[in-house]
Design a protein around this motif. Structure first.
Motif, mmCIF file in Angstrom:
data_model
loop_
_atom_site.group_PDB
_atom_site.id
_atom_site.type_symbol
_atom_site.label_atom_id
_atom_site.label_comp_id
_atom_site.label_asym_id
_atom_site.label_seq_id
_atom_site.Cartn_x
_atom_site.Cartn_y
_atom_site.Cartn_z
ATOM 1 N N TYR A 128 -111.427 -93.873 62.203
ATOM 2 C CA TYR A 128 -110.727 -93.553 60.956
ATOM 3 C C TYR A 128 -109.288 -93.216 61.336
ATOM 4 O O TYR A 128 -108.994 -92.880 62.493
ATOM 5 C CB TYR A 128 -111.389 -92.384 60.208
ATOM 6 N N ARG B 99 -108.488 -93.158 54.402
ATOM 7 C CA ARG B 99 -109.822 -93.078 55.011
ATOM 8 C C ARG B 99 -110.913 -93.339 53.985
ATOM 9 O O ARG B 99 -111.882 -94.055 54.266
ATOM 10 C CB ARG B 99 -110.018 -91.689 55.627
ATOM 11 N N ARG B 100 -110.761 -92.745 52.800
ATOM 12 C CA ARG B 100 -111.774 -92.937 51.752
ATOM 13 C C ARG B 100 -111.909 -94.399 51.382
ATOM 14 O O ARG B 100 -113.030 -94.921 51.247
ATOM 15 C CB ARG B 100 -111.414 -92.112 50.518
ATOM 16 N N GLU C 259 -111.264 -96.973 53.189
ATOM 17 C CA GLU C 259 -111.836 -97.767 54.275
ATOM 18 C C GLU C 259 -113.341 -97.618 54.361
ATOM 19 O O GLU C 259 -114.024 -98.483 54.925
ATOM 20 C CB GLU C 259 -111.204 -97.366 55.608
ATOM 21 N N LYS C 260 -113.866 -96.529 53.823
ATOM 22 C CA LYS C 260 -115.324 -96.342 53.826
ATOM 23 C C LYS C 260 -115.997 -97.338 52.885
ATOM 24 O O LYS C 260 -117.178 -97.645 53.037
ATOM 25 C CB LYS C 260 -115.694 -94.909 53.405
#
Length: 351
Positions: free
Chosen positions: A23, A347-348, A350-351
């Motif tokens: 991440y 990051r969110r 990419e999840k």
């Protein structure tokens, strides 16, 4: 703040291997304690002398970095502040070494003991309270060139190069010897505390290097390489933080074997230039000019970091996002929080 964030120092370490972290990590060369006080709205700037006071201080500081979702935090046992009669680099006075006689009489052999006495309590306290999953990055603070300025003075150093070139040469070699001595002690005693090591040595300003590039190649970079090779011999990666327009010596810096580079300023070059030139060779940290973070409102910073941070992560395998320099006490809280919040959103997504 992110109370549920679980740091993983191996995530930011991947940047030093020029690999894509799991991440997007955040990185800062430093976050000033007065800024932390401003965010937390409680005093953390003053540090007591007792073991309990030091542990309480570093517990607050380390957990601040954790709450801002850093995998590791900066810590440097700074060399210049403990040098006998120092002060030319920040104090505006002439340094203690102006002549060969000054150089020969300077108490070089006392510095290691002064250094140990000053920093053992701090290093022990930080080691004791370091949050699970975190380590520090750093080691010895200040660099070869910065130390020469503190011991001589910038203008006097420039004159020494021509008035007494032998002393100029010997000064850098002796500073290199000192760095090897101090760094060896740090690595022998606190290797476990650090995820990677770094040297901060500002070699330039906006338009050029502060000394002629050939002078840097001959006198400064060989001493850098001694430290880099020592750090590598202990199995640690090495990051160079250097401000200024240093493109003229970057190829030589790369030949020294650095694993990552930090510090950028938009007036010198857009961050994409660093990515285009070097992302296939080393890891890169930073990306966002301090002026952008300080002068713009939350929404502007958030949108800029969200857009460009997403792009930088795609363009550079080994990349950690952060300011182009550091977080001083006068940093905008809104600007800093906008940067952190944008990283969380990247990051969110990419999840």
């Amino acid at each position: 703040m992110s109370e549920n964030f679980q740091p993983d120092y191996n995530n930011i370490l991947k940047v030093l291997y020029n690999q894509r972290p799991d991440y997007l990590p955040v990185y800062e060369h430093n976050i000033d304690a007065p800024f932390i006080s401003k965010v937390l709205q409680k005093e953390v700037s003053s540090i007591g002398k007792s073991e309990k006071e030091l542990e309480e201080h570093y517990d607050v500081v380390a957990n601040f970095w954790k709450s801002m979702t850093y995998d590791a935090m900066s810590y440097a046992a700074c060399i210049c502040p403990i040098l006998p009669d120092h002060g030319a680099i920040l104090g505006g006075k002439l340094g203690p070494i102006q002549t060969r006689d000054d150089f020969e009489k300077y108490p070089w052999n006392e510095i290691l003991n002064i250094f140990k006495k000053e920093y053992i309590p701090h290093l022990n306290a930080l080691r004791k309270v370091m949050p699970k999953g975190m380590k520090a990055y750093g080691g010895c603070g200040y660099g070869i060139f910065e130390t020469s300025q503190d011991l001589v003075g910038y203008e006097s150093l420039c004159m020494m190069q021509f008035i007494d070139p032998d002393l100029f040469r010997d000064l850098f070699v002796r500073i290199g010897d000192l760095f090897i001595e101090l760094w060896t002690w740090i690595l022998d005693n606190y290797l476990d505390l650090f995820v990677f090591c770094l040297m901060g040595d500002d070699l330039g300003y906006r338009t050029s290097t502060m000394l002629d590039p050939d002078t840097i190649r001959e006198h400064i970079l060989p001493q850098h390489k001694r430290v880099i090779d020592l750090v590598h011999s202990y199995g640690k990666k090495f990051l160079l933080h250097s401000c200024g327009n240093i493109f003229s010596v970057m190829d030589d810096i790369l030949l020294n074997g650095i694993d990552a580079k930090h510090s950028n300023e938009d007036q010198i070059a857009p961050y994409k230039v660093w990515i285009e030139k070097y992302s296939d060779k080393i890891g890169l940290m930073g990306g966002f000019d301090m002026n952008e973070l300080i002068l713009n409102p939350y929404e502007v910073v958030y949108n800029k970091v969200l857009e460009e941070g997403t792009e930088f992560r795609k363009l550079a395998s080994g990349y950690a996002l952060g300011s182009g320099n550091s977080i001083p006490d006068y940093m905008s809280v809104d600007g800093f929080m906008a940067m952190i919040d944008a990283v969380k959103e990247i990051r969110r997504r990419e999840k």
